[in-house]
Design a protein around this motif. Structure first.
Motif, short mmCIF file in Angstrom:
data_model
loop_
_atom_site.label_atom_id
_atom_site.label_comp_id
_atom_site.label_asym_id
_atom_site.label_seq_id
_atom_site.Cartn_x
_atom_site.Cartn_y
_atom_site.Cartn_z
N MET A 56 0.83 -1.21 0.00
CA MET A 56 0.00 0.00 0.00
C MET A 56 0.87 1.26 0.00
N MET A 57 2.00 1.22 0.70
CA MET A 57 2.91 2.36 0.69
C MET A 57 3.59 2.48 -0.67
N THR A 58 3.97 1.35 -1.26
CA THR A 58 4.56 1.38 -2.60
C THR A 58 3.56 1.93 -3.61
N GLU A 59 2.30 1.54 -3.47
CA GLU A 59 1.24 2.08 -4.33
C GLU A 59 1.10 3.59 -4.14
N TYR A 60 1.11 4.03 -2.89
CA TYR A 60 0.96 5.46 -2.60
C TYR A 60 2.08 6.25 -3.29
N LEU A 61 3.32 5.80 -3.14
CA LEU A 61 4.45 6.52 -3.72
C LEU A 61 4.41 6.49 -5.25
N LEU A 62 3.93 5.39 -5.83
CA LEU A 62 3.81 5.32 -7.28
C LEU A 62 2.72 6.26 -7.78
N LEU A 63 1.55 6.22 -7.14
CA LEU A 63 0.46 7.10 -7.55
C LEU A 63 0.84 8.57 -7.39
N GLU A 64 1.61 8.88 -6.37
CA GLU A 64 2.09 10.24 -6.17
C GLU A 64 3.06 10.63 -7.28
N ALA A 65 3.96 9.71 -7.63
CA ALA A 65 4.94 9.99 -8.69
C ALA A 65 4.25 10.19 -10.04
N TYR A 197 -5.83 9.16 -3.28
CA TYR A 197 -5.80 8.51 -4.59
C TYR A 197 -6.91 7.45 -4.69
N PRO A 198 -8.16 7.91 -4.72
CA PRO A 198 -9.28 6.96 -4.75
C PRO A 198 -9.26 6.03 -5.96
N GLU A 199 -8.50 6.40 -6.99
CA GLU A 199 -8.41 5.53 -8.17
C GLU A 199 -7.74 4.20 -7.86
N VAL A 200 -7.13 4.09 -6.68
CA VAL A 200 -6.52 2.81 -6.29
C VAL A 200 -7.56 1.70 -6.29
#
Length: 439
Positions: A56-65, A197-200
């Motif tokens: 979930m943290m890896t997803e957060y950082l990717l979506l932010e990037a 990032y609700p698109e997750v």
């Protein structure tokens, strides 16, 4: 009477979530997703192994990037030898990545989010930060920014370092260390992921998908979240987020489900596994228990309407104004997550903005219509309130109190007359007090 009171003592339960729900896990938490209101917690502040919930943290950082334009979904990633070797380790959750093969970041993201592919997480980490070690630094920095308190990240996937070591130059932390977070921090990360990032959910809700469809690398990916509609433990409204399992962490799951506009977040960590039960069923059974409880017992209710005036505090005195006081009211309705039948235990509490007041507790003119002078919040008469995950949730349980009308500053003549009137008024009061003293 004595028998009656004893019987009531047996039948009645304490009016709190802790007494109504018992989750068989080392740690757990239940949260309403729009505000972060905590409805249940068990050992939620102690750091525990999180396994692949790490992603979930890896997803957060990717979506932010991606949002910041640093990474693009159609960007190609060429697979180096170490990542390819990891992807072919069948003892780990993976999709096979050919050495020197190219895949889009979107493909890697979906394989990580749906099938918990560890090599794909490593590829994403290298894309964003250049190496696992640098990405771990970003993870810990972001955790601090998000307000997490009990955590440590050593890699992007959630693997034990002993499983990661063959594929990296050097592991971060101890030789057999793993990522850890508290249940509260895990829920906070999920809360921020859903709100920022609700698109997750577009990806986490996919029950099955083909990886690299139409190529020699295509691979059928069933989601490890078996509670998704269409899978063997399906649950109505379930659409995320992430499972995790290692020997150290045990069976874990961060789930989220929505029904009729109400969304909840659940976290279970290191669930107890009964005789004859497998760990997969155990984590989903405990999650189901929490969600059933939440949907059956809680709702978001409007407790105070817009334009509400607190009894006994409908006006505030004004210094140097054409009027000596101004009416105040709430500028919006105030809603809260409330357990069924407990609405009456909440009472409004008016909190003034002290920066707006002088030493006598007065506002100073001029005052604009709609100017905020404080807020109203709701206080429970019970001592079982568990609070919120973040300050954002705390603020959501407040309604601003504003001035109903503008109050202009009085001119010098009016202020002078008031001062004179006040002077003679003080003399008159002094005389009448003295005369009264004679009799």
């Amino acid at each position: 009477m004595m028998v009656f009171m004893m019987a009531m003592g047996v039948v009645q339960k304490p009016a709190n979530a802790q007494g109504d729900l018992d989750v068989n896990a080392k740690a757990a938490i239940l949260v309403e997703a729009s505000t972060g209101k905590i409805l249940y917690e068990k050992n939620s502040d102690t750091a525990q192994g999180i396994a692949s919930m790490t992603k979930m943290m890896t997803e957060y950082l990717l979506l932010e990037a991606v949002e910041e334009g640093k990474v693009k979904w159609d960007q190609k990633y060429t697979v180096p030898t170490n990542v390819s070797k990891m992807s072919h380790n069948t003892s780990l959750s993976n999709v096979s990545l050919r050495e020197e093969g190219t895949y889009t970041i979107k493909d890697l993201y979906e394989s990580m989010a749906i099938y918990s592919a560890n090599a794909s997480a490593m590829a994403i980490a290298e894309t964003i930060a250049g190496s696992e070690a640098n990405f771990a630094k970003l993870m810990n920095k972001k955790a601090e920014e998000l307000g997490l308190e009990n955590y440590k990240f050593v890699n992007s996937s959630g693997l034990n370092n002993k499983d990661l070591a063959p594929y990296v130059d050097q592991v971060v932390g101890g030789a057999e260390e793993e990522n850890v977070m508290s249940a509260k921090d895990t829920a906070t990360l999920a809360y921020r992921l859903l709100n920022d990032y609700p698109e997750v959910l577009e990806t986490s809700s996919i029950a099955k998908k083909m990886f690299a469809e139409g190529t020699e690398d295509q691979f059928n990916m069933p989601n490890w979240n078996w509670m998704l509609p269409g899978l063997i433990r399906e649950y109505e409204g379930m659409d995320g987020l992430k499972t995790g399992t290692t020997d150290f962490a045990g069976a874990c799951f961060t789930g989220t489900a929505e029904r009729d506009g109400m969304r909840f977040i659940t976290v279970v960590m290191n669930v107890d596994v009964s005789a004859g039960e497998n760990s997969y069923d155990a984590r989903f059974n405990e999650t189901r228990k929490m969600l059933d409880y939440a949907f059956a017992n809680y709702s978001i209710e409007e407790v105070l309407p817009a334009n509400y005036q607190v009894k006994g505090q409908k006006t505030l005195p004004v210094e140097k104004g054409k009027e000596k006081e101004v009416q105040i009211k709430t500028d919006s309705p105030l809603s809260m997550v409330i357990k069924n039948g407990e609405k009456d235990q909440y009472k409004p509490e008016f909190v003034l903005d002290k920066k707006k007041l002088n030493d006598e507790g007065e506002l100073t003119a001029p005052i604009k219509k709609g100017e905020k002078v404080g807020y109203v919040t709701l206080k429970s008469s019970e001592k079982n309130d568990l609070g919120y995950l973040t300050d954002k949730g705390t603020n959501a349980s407040k309604s601003s109190v504003v001035a109903v009308e503008s109050v202009e500053k009085a001119n010098w003549f009016v202020l002078s007359m008031r001062a004179v009137g006040g002077f003679f008024g003080d003399i008159w009061n002094s005389i009448t007090s003295t005369v009264k003293g004679w009799f």
